[in-house]
Design a protein around this motif. Structure first.
Motif, mmCIF file in Angstrom:
data_model
loop_
_atom_site.group_PDB
_atom_site.id
_atom_site.type_symbol
_atom_site.label_atom_id
_atom_site.label_comp_id
_atom_site.label_asym_id
_atom_site.label_seq_id
_atom_site.Cartn_x
_atom_site.Cartn_y
_atom_site.Cartn_z
ATOM 1 N N PRO A 141 4.185 12.054 12.417
ATOM 2 C CA PRO A 141 4.185 10.590 12.466
ATOM 3 C C PRO A 141 3.869 10.009 11.095
ATOM 4 O O PRO A 141 3.261 10.660 10.257
ATOM 5 C CB PRO A 141 3.051 10.274 13.462
ATOM 6 N N HIS A 184 1.808 7.788 8.733
ATOM 7 C CA HIS A 184 0.477 7.191 8.697
ATOM 8 C C HIS A 184 0.211 6.699 7.282
ATOM 9 O O HIS A 184 0.632 7.312 6.297
ATOM 10 C CB HIS A 184 -0.598 8.211 9.080
ATOM 11 N N ALA A 185 -0.492 5.598 7.167
ATOM 12 C CA ALA A 185 -0.943 5.139 5.861
ATOM 13 C C ALA A 185 -1.941 6.138 5.293
ATOM 14 O O ALA A 185 -2.720 6.756 6.032
ATOM 15 C CB ALA A 185 -1.582 3.757 5.985
ATOM 16 N N THR A 209 2.188 0.485 5.509
ATOM 17 C CA THR A 209 2.325 1.781 6.182
ATOM 18 C C THR A 209 2.081 2.933 5.215
ATOM 19 O O THR A 209 1.925 4.075 5.638
ATOM 20 C CB THR A 209 3.729 1.923 6.794
ATOM 21 N N THR A 210 2.043 2.640 3.915
ATOM 22 C CA THR A 210 1.743 3.658 2.907
ATOM 23 C C THR A 210 0.289 3.607 2.463
ATOM 24 O O THR A 210 -0.328 4.644 2.212
ATOM 25 C CB THR A 210 2.648 3.461 1.670
ATOM 26 N N GLU A 248 -3.623 2.596 3.036
ATOM 27 C CA GLU A 248 -4.627 2.332 4.070
ATOM 28 C C GLU A 248 -5.764 1.458 3.580
ATOM 29 O O GLU A 248 -6.381 0.727 4.360
ATOM 30 C CB GLU A 248 -5.197 3.668 4.575
#
Length: 225
Positions: A23, A25-26, A84-85, A87
């Motif tokens: 999936p 994930h950031a 999305t990159t 966090e």
């Protein structure tokens, strides 16, 4: 018709399985801790801590002000810097602000992958990095709202309003050089997700994922036999 070699087919299938199973994930970004300045040499020094590795970072070029410890937190609110990159926004208040146009260079003591540049108040500025960039995020920040408009070559942008956000330079770099115009006050800092490899060999995590993909293919072949 020629058939593909089995090894190539297995590797391609394993890569597809790995991508399909992972999936998006950031990532937690390692932002530069700016530590000191050399006014005479127009340089700012900092460090990036990536896992157990320390990377020395040097900014060379004209600057307006530098915050290395304390001061106004221009990275608040953090929303323009998240995606999305990415966090986490840059922490605390470390920042280099620019007030004079021209060429600037950021140098790393070892190769870094996909470096990120967080921006504060790039209002009316035109900037070019000489290599393709990706605009990851932007929004309302400390000084308001603006939109970065990518240039035709995809190597820079024009700041339409008070641009706050993050751009990425895809690839592996030991230095970044950019040219910006002279709007009086605009700031930045630098971050990375990971470090580059000097020999092109995948990192252990990547090798483990590839192994899982190959193991899954072997299991499928056994069940079909």
């Amino acid at each position: 018709m020629k058939s593909k070699p089995l090894s190539r087919t297995l590797l391609t299938s394993a890569a597809l399985l790995t991508l399909g199973a992972a999936p998006v994930h950031a990532a937690t970004i390692n932002w530069t801790d700016w530590t000191s300045v050399s006014a005479a040499a127009s340089q700012v020094f900092g460090i990036l801590t990536v896992g157990s590795s320390t990377v020395n970072v040097t900014y060379s070029g004209a600057y307006n002000t530098v915050q290395t410890s304390g001061g106004t937190n221009y990275w608040n609110p953090d929303a323009p810097y998240l995606s999305t990159t990415v966090e986490n926004a840059p922490p605390a208040s470390d920042i280099i602000t620019l007030g004079q146009g021209g060429s600037k260079t950021i140098t790393f003591s070892q190769a870094v992958v996909d470096p990120l540049i967080a921006l504060v108040s790039w209002n009316g500025n035109t900037v070019d990095f000489g290599v393709p960039i990706e605009i990851l995020s932007y929004g309302t920040g400390y000084w308001g709202y603006g939109t970065p408009i990518l240039n035709n070559s995809g190597t820079g942008f024009y700041g339409n309003g008070e641009v706050h956000g993050v751009i990425k330079l895809p690839g592996t770099f030991t230095s970044i050089t950019f040219n910006d115009t002279s709007e009086w006050w605009h700031g930045f800092t630098v971050g990375v997700i990971g470090l580059g490899s000097s020999n092109g060999v995948p990192e252990p995590a990547s090798l483990a994922l590839l192994g899982m993909g190959l193991a899954g293919l072997a299991g499928l072949r056994r069940r079909k036999a």
